[in-house]
Design a protein around this motif. Sequence first.
Motif, PDB file in Angstrom:
ATOM      1  N   ALA A 191      56.936 -59.375 111.736  1.00  0.00           N
ATOM      2  CA  ALA A 191      57.617 -58.170 111.276  1.00  0.00           C
ATOM      3  C   ALA A 191      57.432 -58.049 109.769  1.00  0.00           C
ATOM      4  O   ALA A 191      57.086 -59.014 109.084  1.00  0.00           O
ATOM      5  N   ASP A 192      57.671 -56.870 109.239  1.00  0.00           N
ATOM      6  CA  ASP A 192      57.558 -56.650 107.801  1.00  0.00           C
ATOM      7  C   ASP A 192      58.615 -57.480 107.067  1.00  0.00           C
ATOM      8  O   ASP A 192      59.798 -57.458 107.414  1.00  0.00           O
ATOM      9  N   ASP A 201      59.434 -62.677 114.926  1.00  0.00           N
ATOM     10  CA  ASP A 201      60.697 -61.953 115.050  1.00  0.00           C
ATOM     11  C   ASP A 201      61.479 -62.083 113.749  1.00  0.00           C
ATOM     12  O   ASP A 201      61.231 -62.981 112.928  1.00  0.00           O
ATOM     13  N   VAL A 202      62.474 -61.221 113.582  1.00  0.00           N
ATOM     14  CA  VAL A 202      63.342 -61.333 112.419  1.00  0.00           C
ATOM     15  C   VAL A 202      64.526 -62.230 112.763  1.00  0.00           C
ATOM     16  O   VAL A 202      65.184 -62.038 113.786  1.00  0.00           O
ATOM     17  N   PRO A 227      64.087 -58.930 117.879  1.00  0.00           N
ATOM     18  CA  PRO A 227      62.673 -58.918 118.266  1.00  0.00           C
ATOM     19  C   PRO A 227      61.853 -58.030 117.335  1.00  0.00           C
ATOM     20  O   PRO A 227      62.326 -56.988 116.865  1.00  0.00           O
ATOM     21  N   ARG A 228      60.641 -58.436 117.086  1.00  0.00           N
ATOM     22  CA  ARG A 228      59.779 -57.710 116.148  1.00  0.00           C
ATOM     23  C   ARG A 228      59.675 -56.230 116.504  1.00  0.00           C
ATOM     24  O   ARG A 228      59.710 -55.361 115.615  1.00  0.00           O
ATOM     25  N   ALA A 229      59.600 -55.921 117.791  1.00  0.00           N
ATOM     26  CA  ALA A 229      59.465 -54.529 118.222  1.00  0.00           C
ATOM     27  C   ALA A 229      60.731 -53.718 118.004  1.00  0.00           C
ATOM     28  O   ALA A 229      60.684 -52.480 118.028  1.00  0.00           O
ATOM     29  N   ASP A 230      61.883 -54.376 117.802  1.00  0.00           N
ATOM     30  CA  ASP A 230      63.160 -53.684 117.661  1.00  0.00           C
ATOM     31  C   ASP A 230      63.613 -53.538 116.216  1.00  0.00           C
ATOM     32  O   ASP A 230      64.716 -53.042 115.963  1.00  0.00           O
ATOM     33  N   VAL A 231      62.804 -53.953 115.265  1.00  0.00           N
ATOM     34  CA  VAL A 231      63.249 -53.974 113.874  1.00  0.00           C
ATOM     35  C   VAL A 231      63.583 -52.577 113.362  1.00  0.00           C
ATOM     36  O   VAL A 231      64.615 -52.365 112.710  1.00  0.00           O
ATOM     37  N   ALA A 279      67.928 -48.693 111.654  1.00  0.00           N
ATOM     38  CA  ALA A 279      68.618 -47.411 111.784  1.00  0.00           C
ATOM     39  C   ALA A 279      70.030 -47.595 112.336  1.00  0.00           C
ATOM     40  O   ALA A 279      70.992 -46.986 111.844  1.00  0.00           O
ATOM     41  N   ALA A 280      70.163 -48.439 113.342  1.00  0.00           N
ATOM     42  CA  ALA A 280      71.478 -48.655 113.959  1.00  0.00           C
ATOM     43  C   ALA A 280      72.431 -49.348 112.995  1.00  0.00           C
ATOM     44  O   ALA A 280      73.628 -49.027 112.948  1.00  0.00           O
TER      45      ALA A 280
END
Length: 234
Positions: free
Chosen positions: A12-13, A162-163, A175-179, A184-185
């Motif tokens: 992830a970034d 992952d973060v 998870p990396r895809a949920d960053v 936003a959340a």
Amino acid sequence: MRTVVVTDPPRADAEDAAALGKYGVATVHEALGRVGYLGPQLRPAWPGARAGGTAVTVVCWPGDNLMIHVAVEQCRPGDVLVVTTTSPSTDGLFGELFATALAQRGVRGVVLDCGVRDVAELREMGFPAWSRAVSAQGSVKATPGAVNVPVVVGGQVVHPGDVVLGDDDGVAVVPRADVGRALAAAAARVEKEDATRAAFRDGELGLDRYGLRERLSGLGIEYVTQAEYEGGPR
């Protein structure tokens, strides 16, 4: 288990990871629907520790920190090292010397599903660490494990990249895809909590703010005077 070192997992970034770390574990965990928390057994080695970074995962054998030495080489700026063992262990696999090596590489912290030691030195360094135990018990360097493979900590799967974020409330994984969704959340949750905090400072009650009053009678909660309580059914 394959005794492998994966050298190029996607990450992830790093700045997104840092931003999630600033929001904090409780906020991100709640914002995502109460998922990703690694459990109350992981505690910070010193109060006030906070970090958010991308996971480099390590599998060690109990009492053996060989693979942490291997993992240090794979760490980049913005990472958080996540260490687990093949069976439960509280041995102090990580201390100040490892922290010195990781800090030099720009690593933001370590999460240990085992033990940590040199707590005073870690606090003085300002190097964040979370662990299952604090233990002076030493270790050997003898048994092969793995680096940058999926691991399970506190019932949560942590993939490389992952973060991972930690603070005084514990540790969580995103998870990396949920960053993007997590950022936003979390921002929306902070905005909502800021409004609620202002309302509470103005004297509003949670019973009204959260619409709880109408639920009370349905739950069988009665309001009675002291005399009614004392003279009521026993």
